[in-house]
Design an enzyme around this catalytic site. Structure first.
Site, PDB file in Angstrom:
ATOM      1  N   SER A 187       0.842  -1.200   0.000  1.00 38.37           N
ATOM      2  CA  SER A 187       0.000   0.000   0.000  1.00 38.37           C
ATOM      3  C   SER A 187       0.873   1.245   0.000  1.00 38.37           C
ATOM      4  O   SER A 187       1.595   1.508   0.972  1.00 38.37           O
ATOM      5  CB  SER A 187      -0.897   0.013   1.236  1.00 38.37           C
ATOM      6  OG  SER A 187      -1.420   1.320   1.403  1.00 38.37           O
TER       7      SER A 187
ATOM      8  N   HIS B 220      -1.009  -1.314  -4.374  1.00 44.44           N
ATOM      9  CA  HIS B 220      -2.301  -1.029  -3.729  1.00 44.44           C
ATOM     10  C   HIS B 220      -2.423   0.481  -3.528  1.00 44.44           C
ATOM     11  O   HIS B 220      -1.583   1.114  -2.897  1.00 44.44           O
ATOM     12  CB  HIS B 220      -2.370  -1.760  -2.388  1.00 44.44           C
ATOM     13  CG  HIS B 220      -3.697  -1.652  -1.698  1.00 44.44           C
ATOM     14  ND1 HIS B 220      -4.785  -2.441  -2.017  1.00 44.44           N
ATOM     15  CD2 HIS B 220      -4.121  -0.844  -0.696  1.00 44.44           C
ATOM     16  CE1 HIS B 220      -5.810  -2.136  -1.241  1.00 44.44           C
ATOM     17  NE2 HIS B 220      -5.437  -1.156  -0.423  1.00 44.44           N
TER      18      HIS B 220
ATOM     19  N   ASP C  89      -4.789   3.441  -2.114  1.00 42.31           N
ATOM     20  CA  ASP C  89      -5.910   3.747  -1.221  1.00 42.31           C
ATOM     21  C   ASP C  89      -6.484   5.118  -1.553  1.00 42.31           C
ATOM     22  O   ASP C  89      -5.816   6.134  -1.398  1.00 42.31           O
ATOM     23  CB  ASP C  89      -5.417   3.738   0.229  1.00 42.31           C
ATOM     24  CG  ASP C  89      -5.149   2.333   0.716  1.00 42.31           C
ATOM     25  OD1 ASP C  89      -6.065   1.493   0.611  1.00 42.31           O
ATOM     26  OD2 ASP C  89      -4.028   2.063   1.186  1.00 42.31           O
TER      27      ASP C  89
ATOM     28  N   MET D 208      -9.267   7.847  -0.641  1.00 41.05           N
ATOM     29  CA  MET D 208     -10.149   8.239   0.484  1.00 41.05           C
ATOM     30  C   MET D 208     -10.721   9.623   0.218  1.00 41.05           C
ATOM     31  O   MET D 208     -10.006  10.500  -0.281  1.00 41.05           O
ATOM     32  CB  MET D 208      -9.342   8.270   1.774  1.00 41.05           C
ATOM     33  CG  MET D 208      -8.605   6.980   2.066  1.00 41.05           C
ATOM     34  SD  MET D 208      -7.674   7.126   3.594  1.00 41.05           S
ATOM     35  CE  MET D 208      -6.844   5.538   3.605  1.00 41.05           C
TER      36      MET D 208
ATOM     37  N   HIS E  57      -8.235   0.717  -4.245  1.00 34.30           N
ATOM     38  CA  HIS E  57      -9.166   0.474  -3.138  1.00 34.30           C
ATOM     39  C   HIS E  57      -9.928   1.772  -2.879  1.00 34.30           C
ATOM     40  O   HIS E  57      -9.386   2.710  -2.295  1.00 34.30           O
ATOM     41  CB  HIS E  57      -8.342   0.027  -1.911  1.00 34.30           C
ATOM     42  CG  HIS E  57      -9.138  -0.205  -0.672  1.00 34.30           C
ATOM     43  ND1 HIS E  57      -8.547  -0.389   0.561  1.00 34.30           N
ATOM     44  CD2 HIS E  57     -10.474  -0.303  -0.464  1.00 34.30           C
ATOM     45  CE1 HIS E  57      -9.491  -0.577   1.481  1.00 34.30           C
ATOM     46  NE2 HIS E  57     -10.666  -0.525   0.880  1.00 34.30           N
TER      47      HIS E  57
ATOM     48  N   MET F 112     -12.224   3.964  -1.004  1.00 33.50           N
ATOM     49  CA  MET F 112     -12.902   4.182   0.284  1.00 33.50           C
ATOM     50  C   MET F 112     -13.643   5.510   0.160  1.00 33.50           C
ATOM     51  O   MET F 112     -13.298   6.511   0.791  1.00 33.50           O
ATOM     52  CB  MET F 112     -11.868   4.196   1.417  1.00 33.50           C
ATOM     53  CG  MET F 112     -11.340   2.805   1.727  1.00 33.50           C
ATOM     54  SD  MET F 112      -9.817   2.848   2.683  1.00 33.50           S
ATOM     55  CE  MET F 112      -8.651   3.026   1.345  1.00 33.50           C
TER      56      MET F 112
ATOM     57  N   MET G  25     -11.349  -6.139   5.345  1.00 33.29           N
ATOM     58  CA  MET G  25     -10.588  -5.143   6.110  1.00 33.29           C
ATOM     59  C   MET G  25     -10.352  -5.678   7.524  1.00 33.29           C
ATOM     60  O   MET G  25     -11.298  -6.087   8.203  1.00 33.29           O
ATOM     61  CB  MET G  25     -11.350  -3.823   6.212  1.00 33.29           C
ATOM     62  CG  MET G  25     -11.463  -3.025   4.923  1.00 33.29           C
ATOM     63  SD  MET G  25      -9.902  -2.583   4.156  1.00 33.29           S
ATOM     64  CE  MET G  25      -9.097  -1.620   5.433  1.00 33.29           C
TER      65      MET G  25
ATOM     66  N   GLY H 268      -3.121   4.066   7.721  1.00 37.75           N
ATOM     67  CA  GLY H 268      -2.145   2.986   7.781  1.00 37.75           C
ATOM     68  C   GLY H 268      -1.636   2.833   9.207  1.00 37.75           C
ATOM     69  O   GLY H 268      -1.931   3.660  10.080  1.00 37.75           O
TER      70      GLY H 268
ATOM     71  N   ASP I  44      -6.496  -6.603   4.261  1.00 38.62           N
ATOM     72  CA  ASP I  44      -5.872  -5.270   4.316  1.00 38.62           C
ATOM     73  C   ASP I  44      -5.998  -4.704   5.728  1.00 38.62           C
ATOM     74  O   ASP I  44      -7.105  -4.573   6.245  1.00 38.62           O
ATOM     75  CB  ASP I  44      -6.597  -4.376   3.292  1.00 38.62           C
ATOM     76  CG  ASP I  44      -6.026  -2.974   3.170  1.00 38.62           C
ATOM     77  OD1 ASP I  44      -4.988  -2.681   3.774  1.00 38.62           O
ATOM     78  OD2 ASP I  44      -6.644  -2.171   2.438  1.00 38.62           O
TER      79      ASP I  44
HETATM   80  C1  DX5 Z   1      -6.389   1.528   5.389  1.00 35.23           C
HETATM   81  C2  DX5 Z   1      -5.896   1.148   4.030  1.00 35.23           C
HETATM   82  C3  DX5 Z   1      -4.761   0.230   4.032  1.00 35.23           C
HETATM   83  C4  DX5 Z   1      -3.505   0.739   4.718  1.00 35.23           C
HETATM   84  C5  DX5 Z   1      -2.812  -0.470   5.281  1.00 35.23           C
HETATM   85  O1  DX5 Z   1      -7.582   2.207   5.265  1.00 35.23           O
HETATM   86  O2  DX5 Z   1      -6.944   0.529   3.288  1.00 35.23           O
HETATM   87  O3  DX5 Z   1      -4.438  -0.213   2.713  1.00 35.23           O
HETATM   88  O4  DX5 Z   1      -2.641   1.442   3.886  1.00 35.23           O
HETATM   89  O5  DX5 Z   1      -1.758  -0.039   6.052  1.00 35.23           O
HETATM   90  P1  DX5 Z   1      -1.009  -0.998   7.104  1.00 35.23           P
HETATM   91  O6  DX5 Z   1      -0.512  -2.171   6.350  1.00 35.23           O
HETATM   92  O7  DX5 Z   1       0.080  -0.118   7.615  1.00 35.23           O
HETATM   93  O8  DX5 Z   1      -2.015  -1.370   8.148  1.00 35.23           O
HETATM   94 ZN    ZN Z   2      -6.381  -0.401   1.318  1.00 34.12          ZN
END
Ligand code: DX5
Ligand code: ZN
Length: 214
Positions: free
Chosen positions: A9, A34, A36, A38, A67, A69, A140, A147, A175
């Protein structure tokens, strides 16, 4: 495809050196990237958008695992596809049930793989009826948005429930809070794709970190 698809990610990368970091994970053996996305509404954070995806498309041939969100994901699917996404995963909680299949079909009609994700508090039983319409289901194991959070181990049992209903073609991705230990828990239960942010980008040796997840 390798047995376990590792998708680092880039939320945990150094955004001032994003191109460099993507080349670095590619060299270290990552399978996918990956990304993310948001919107500050579906989750309480804002991250990467369409222009960034378009510009990083130039630095790697690795598949882009996007991904979403975000609320109203359908509205933005075409734009992310045009920007270079290969897999688009949206959240079950962000859409109405009556629209789930049509959105999956729409993503696939653009030539991409379609994914659906559930947050930690959503029961996996809710999405069983939709499995056949998707290439990927994303479980999830942290609350989406940030993260570096801790793996919620109670979520892991969703993987084995899903696996009972799915053939081996279905990609079950996990994830949130993935490291070499939590990865093992997930792959034993039937996960075959792992997202990891902090664990990979903060590792002293990224190649070893990626290997340790497989
Ligand atoms: C959280 C994201 C993840 C995040 C994972 O909302 O969807 O992809 O980057 O980070 P780690 O691996 O640090 O938990
Ligand atoms: Zn993610």
């Amino acid at each position: 495809m390798p047995k376990v698809i590792v998708s680092p990610s880039i939320l945990s990368s150094d955004f001032a050196n994003l191109g460099r970091d993507i080349r670095m994970i590619e060299k270290a053996g990552a399978d996918w990237v990956h990304i993310d996305v948001m919107d500050g509404h579906f989750v309480p954070n804002i991250s990467i958008g369409i222009p960034v995806v378009k510009s990083i498309r130039k630095v790697t041939k690795l598949p882009f695992d996007v991904h979403l969100m975000i609320e109203n994901p359908k509205k933005y699917i075409k734009a992310f596809a045009d920007a270079g996404a290969d897999i688009i995963t949206f959240h079950f909680e962000a859409v109405e049930r009556k629209d789930v299949v049509a959105i999956a079909d729409y993503i696939k009609s653009l030539g991409l793989k379609a994914g659906i994700s559930i947050k930690p508090k959503t029961n996996v039983e809710e999405i069983i009826e939709y499995i056949g319409y998707f290439d990927l289901i994303l479980i999830m194991t942290v609350e989406p948005g940030f993260g570096g959070q801790q793996f919620i181990s109670e979520c892991a049992q969703k993987i084995s429930i899903l696996r009972q209903f799915a053939d081996e073609k279905l990609i079950i991705q996990v994830d949130g809070g993935i490291n070499s230990q939590t990865a093992r828990v997930c792959t034993r239960l039937g996960a075959n794709s792992l997202v990891a942010g902090n664990y990979i980008f903060n590792a002293e040796n990224i190649e070893d970190a990626i290997k340790s997840l497989r």
